[in-house]
Design a protein around this motif. Structure first.
Motif, mmCIF file in Angstrom:
data_model
loop_
_atom_site.group_PDB
_atom_site.id
_atom_site.type_symbol
_atom_site.label_atom_id
_atom_site.label_comp_id
_atom_site.label_asym_id
_atom_site.label_seq_id
_atom_site.Cartn_x
_atom_site.Cartn_y
_atom_site.Cartn_z
ATOM 1 N N ASP A 1 0.848 -1.209 0.000
ATOM 2 C CA ASP A 1 0.000 0.000 0.000
ATOM 3 C C ASP A 1 0.879 1.253 0.000
ATOM 4 N N ARG A 2 0.440 2.277 -0.739
ATOM 5 C CA ARG A 2 1.135 3.570 -0.696
ATOM 6 C C ARG A 2 0.677 4.318 0.558
ATOM 7 N N VAL A 3 1.608 5.021 1.197
ATOM 8 C CA VAL A 3 1.262 5.738 2.431
ATOM 9 C C VAL A 3 1.994 7.082 2.485
ATOM 10 N N ARG A 4 1.267 8.092 2.980
ATOM 11 C CA ARG A 4 1.850 9.423 3.206
ATOM 12 C C ARG A 4 1.861 9.681 4.705
ATOM 13 N N ALA A 5 2.966 10.218 5.201
ATOM 14 C CA ALA A 5 3.047 10.493 6.642
ATOM 15 C C ALA A 5 4.049 11.606 6.904
ATOM 16 N N TYR A 6 4.060 12.050 8.159
ATOM 17 C CA TYR A 6 4.852 13.205 8.596
ATOM 18 C C TYR A 6 6.055 12.724 9.403
ATOM 19 N N ILE A 7 7.265 13.183 9.055
ATOM 20 C CA ILE A 7 8.470 12.813 9.826
ATOM 21 C C ILE A 7 8.519 13.699 11.076
ATOM 22 N N TYR A 8 8.355 13.069 12.261
ATOM 23 C CA TYR A 8 8.381 13.885 13.479
ATOM 24 C C TYR A 8 9.624 13.628 14.327
ATOM 25 N N ASP A 9 10.375 12.570 14.016
ATOM 26 C CA ASP A 9 11.595 12.321 14.790
ATOM 27 C C ASP A 9 12.526 11.384 14.021
ATOM 28 N N VAL A 10 13.837 11.604 14.178
ATOM 29 C CA VAL A 10 14.860 10.702 13.623
ATOM 30 C C VAL A 10 15.888 10.513 14.723
ATOM 31 N N ARG A 11 16.143 9.239 15.089
ATOM 32 C CA ARG A 11 17.066 8.964 16.200
ATOM 33 C C ARG A 11 18.129 7.960 15.791
ATOM 34 N N ARG A 12 19.339 8.143 16.351
ATOM 35 C CA ARG A 12 20.381 7.121 16.181
ATOM 36 C C ARG A 12 20.116 6.033 17.217
ATOM 37 N N GLU A 13 20.014 4.786 16.764
ATOM 38 C CA GLU A 13 19.821 3.677 17.685
ATOM 39 C C GLU A 13 20.815 2.584 17.356
ATOM 40 N N GLN A 14 20.886 1.565 18.243
ATOM 41 C CA GLN A 14 21.876 0.498 18.089
ATOM 42 C C GLN A 14 21.791 -0.173 16.723
ATOM 43 N N ARG A 15 20.567 -0.395 16.260
ATOM 44 C CA ARG A 15 20.402 -1.102 14.984
ATOM 45 C C ARG A 15 20.351 -0.144 13.792
ATOM 46 N N GLY A 16 20.801 1.084 14.001
ATOM 47 C CA GLY A 16 20.821 2.055 12.899
ATOM 48 C C GLY A 16 19.827 3.170 13.153
ATOM 49 N N PRO A 17 19.831 4.186 12.297
ATOM 50 C CA PRO A 17 18.916 5.317 12.502
ATOM 51 C C PRO A 17 17.459 4.891 12.361
ATOM 52 N N GLN A 18 16.613 5.381 13.258
ATOM 53 C CA GLN A 18 15.185 5.079 13.212
ATOM 54 C C GLN A 18 14.425 6.342 12.801
ATOM 55 N N ILE A 19 13.615 6.220 11.752
ATOM 56 C CA ILE A 19 12.814 7.348 11.262
ATOM 57 C C ILE A 19 11.376 7.108 11.727
ATOM 58 N N PHE A 20 10.854 8.043 12.511
ATOM 59 C CA PHE A 20 9.508 7.891 13.064
ATOM 60 C C PHE A 20 8.526 8.770 12.295
ATOM 61 N N LEU A 21 7.464 8.135 11.815
ATOM 62 C CA LEU A 21 6.431 8.839 11.049
ATOM 63 C C LEU A 21 5.132 8.889 11.832
ATOM 64 N N SER A 22 4.294 9.864 11.473
ATOM 65 C CA SER A 22 2.993 10.001 12.138
ATOM 66 C C SER A 22 1.924 10.427 11.131
ATOM 67 N N ARG A 23 0.712 9.888 11.345
ATOM 68 C CA ARG A 23 -0.451 10.352 10.580
ATOM 69 C C ARG A 23 -1.453 11.047 11.503
ATOM 70 N N THR A 24 -1.123 11.092 12.808
ATOM 71 C CA THR A 24 -2.039 11.725 13.775
ATOM 72 C C THR A 24 -1.512 13.082 14.248
ATOM 73 N N HIS A 25 -0.285 13.407 13.923
ATOM 74 C CA HIS A 25 0.344 14.659 14.381
ATOM 75 C C HIS A 25 -0.405 15.868 13.802
ATOM 76 N N PRO A 26 -0.671 16.903 14.619
ATOM 77 C CA PRO A 26 -1.356 18.095 14.084
ATOM 78 C C PRO A 26 -0.633 18.700 12.877
ATOM 79 N N GLN A 27 0.711 18.620 12.873
ATOM 80 C CA GLN A 27 1.465 19.203 11.763
ATOM 81 C C GLN A 27 1.311 18.417 10.467
ATOM 82 N N PHE A 28 0.873 17.147 10.562
ATOM 83 C CA PHE A 28 0.598 16.386 9.339
ATOM 84 C C PHE A 28 -0.552 17.057 8.585
ATOM 85 N N MET A 29 -1.580 17.462 9.352
ATOM 86 C CA MET A 29 -2.708 18.162 8.728
ATOM 87 C C MET A 29 -2.251 19.506 8.168
ATOM 88 N N ALA A 30 -1.404 20.220 8.918
ATOM 89 C CA ALA A 30 -0.916 21.530 8.456
ATOM 90 C C ALA A 30 -0.171 21.390 7.129
#
Length: 361
Positions: A181-210
């Motif tokens: 499935d195709r999906v659109r989402a908002y990048i709200y955080d990117v963190r360095r973690e043990q298994r590599g960088p983790q990119i966190f997306l959101s579809r509920t964030h107020p800024q996604f609507m903005a």
């Protein structure tokens, strides 16, 4: 593979890996140098200090052993005396390193395997660094991707040059995604973690609507219209307050679009979330009247010190003002940033009567 062999092949491999992984060519060459150093230590002894250099232009490979110049030798594989060093270099002094060229060596099967592991690890680390740098600079953007898999309700998204995750609590309620499935989402955080960088997306964030409104409404993108505040109950209802920097442009009308086309595009992306668009004003009393729509407001009393608003509504409008499970008043409160208490005209009348009686007695 002989270290001295096929110089051109070394550079071709470095170029191919750098292109495939979108990393700097020198990172791959440095990884090859590290791998060769490790393999050479397997032959000459792990305690031996070895330096390998690959010429990035010609592919020529040179290898040296580094020997520390000391007064008294304790480790013959790493140290030499000053007298011996001066036979090779008359300017040598204690604490310097003497470089001793080593002949080209053949990689055995185990050494080649070990070298490959070093290169793979170095390239992976460089790839992770590249991915972190790229996406850390894109926090606050909307990205498109395809669903790679769903794990325990969390959606793993393939962004093309990296993987991202939409956690279950960042998905719109009752939203279902399947592989591909195709999906659109908002990048709200990117963190360095043990298994590599983790990119966190959101579809509920107020800024996604903005950001969705910014894509649909050119006036927001151009900065003519500003989104001042957003309150969301994801998948159910939202309120958005907008203002215009140009008096000739109606901010609400521009966001709604011709026959509702612009707002409907956002509603469709948000699984039918109903959106109330209201004009922003710095007058809190007027703003709360607009924010509580569709309910009619009879009276507004402000307590600016406590940032609290008391709103009086006609008796028959109470349930409309509060909304289902308190949704309308809760969103209005989030939008304005003040606490809102709602009373009916009858309740306010009874309270005033009681206060009058208490003061009179």
């Amino acid at each position: 593979m002989a270290v001295s062999a096929n110089r051109l092949e070394l550079l071709q491999i470095a170029d191919a890996v750098a292109r495939e992984k979108s990393i700097d060519r020198m990172v791959v060459i440095e990884a090859m140098q590290d791998a060769m150093e490790k393999a050479a230590k397997g032959r000459y002894g792990a305690e031996t200090e070895i330096k390998v250099e690959i010429n990035p232009r010609s592919g020529e490979t040179r290898m040296w052993r580094l020997l520390e110049i000391v007064e008294e030798v304790e480790e013959p594989s790493r140290q030499v005396t000053l007298d011996y060093a001066r036979t090779k270099s008359p300017q040598a002094k204690i604490g310097d390193f003497l470089t001793e060229p080593l002949p080209p060596m053949e990689f055995g099967r185990i050494a080649a395997q070990s070298a490959k592991q070093v290169i793979v690890q170095k390239v992976r680390d460089a790839e992770r660094d590249r991915m972190f740098e790229e996406y850390a600079g894109r926090i606050g953007e909307i990205v498109n991707g395809s669903v790679k898999r769903v794990e325990y309700g969390n959606v793993i998204v393939d962004l093309g040059r990296g993987e991202a995750i939409i956690r279950r609590d960042e998905l719109i309620p009752r939203e279902m995604f399947r592989y591909g499935d195709r999906v659109r989402a908002y990048i709200y955080d990117v963190r360095r973690e043990q298994r590599g960088p983790q990119i966190f997306l959101s579809r509920t964030h107020p800024q996604f609507m903005a950001k969705l409104f910014m894509q649909e409404v050119p006036e927001i993108y151009d900065g003519v219209i500003t989104i001042r505040s957003i309150a969301r109950d994801p998948g159910s209802r939202a309120k958005i307050a907008v203002t215009s920097n140009d008096s000739s442009i109606d901010p609400v009308g521009a966001c709604v679009g011709m026959r509702g086309s612009r707002v409907q595009a956002v509603v469709a992306e948000l699984q039918g979330e109903k959106i109330d668009i209201i004009p922003w004003t710095d007058n809190i009393a007027d703003l709360v009247v607009s924010a509580l729509q569709p309910a009619d407001v009879a009276k507004v009393v402000l307590d600016e010190q406590a940032e609290r608003i008391e709103v009086v509504v006609p008796d028959e409008q109470l349930s409309l003002a509060i909304g289902r499970r308190g949704q309308n008043v809760r969103l209005a409160s989030q939008l304005i940033g003040w606490d809102i208490d709602i009373l009916t005209e009858q309740e306010e009348s009874e309270r005033r009567q009681k206060e009058f009686t208490e003061r009179s007695s």
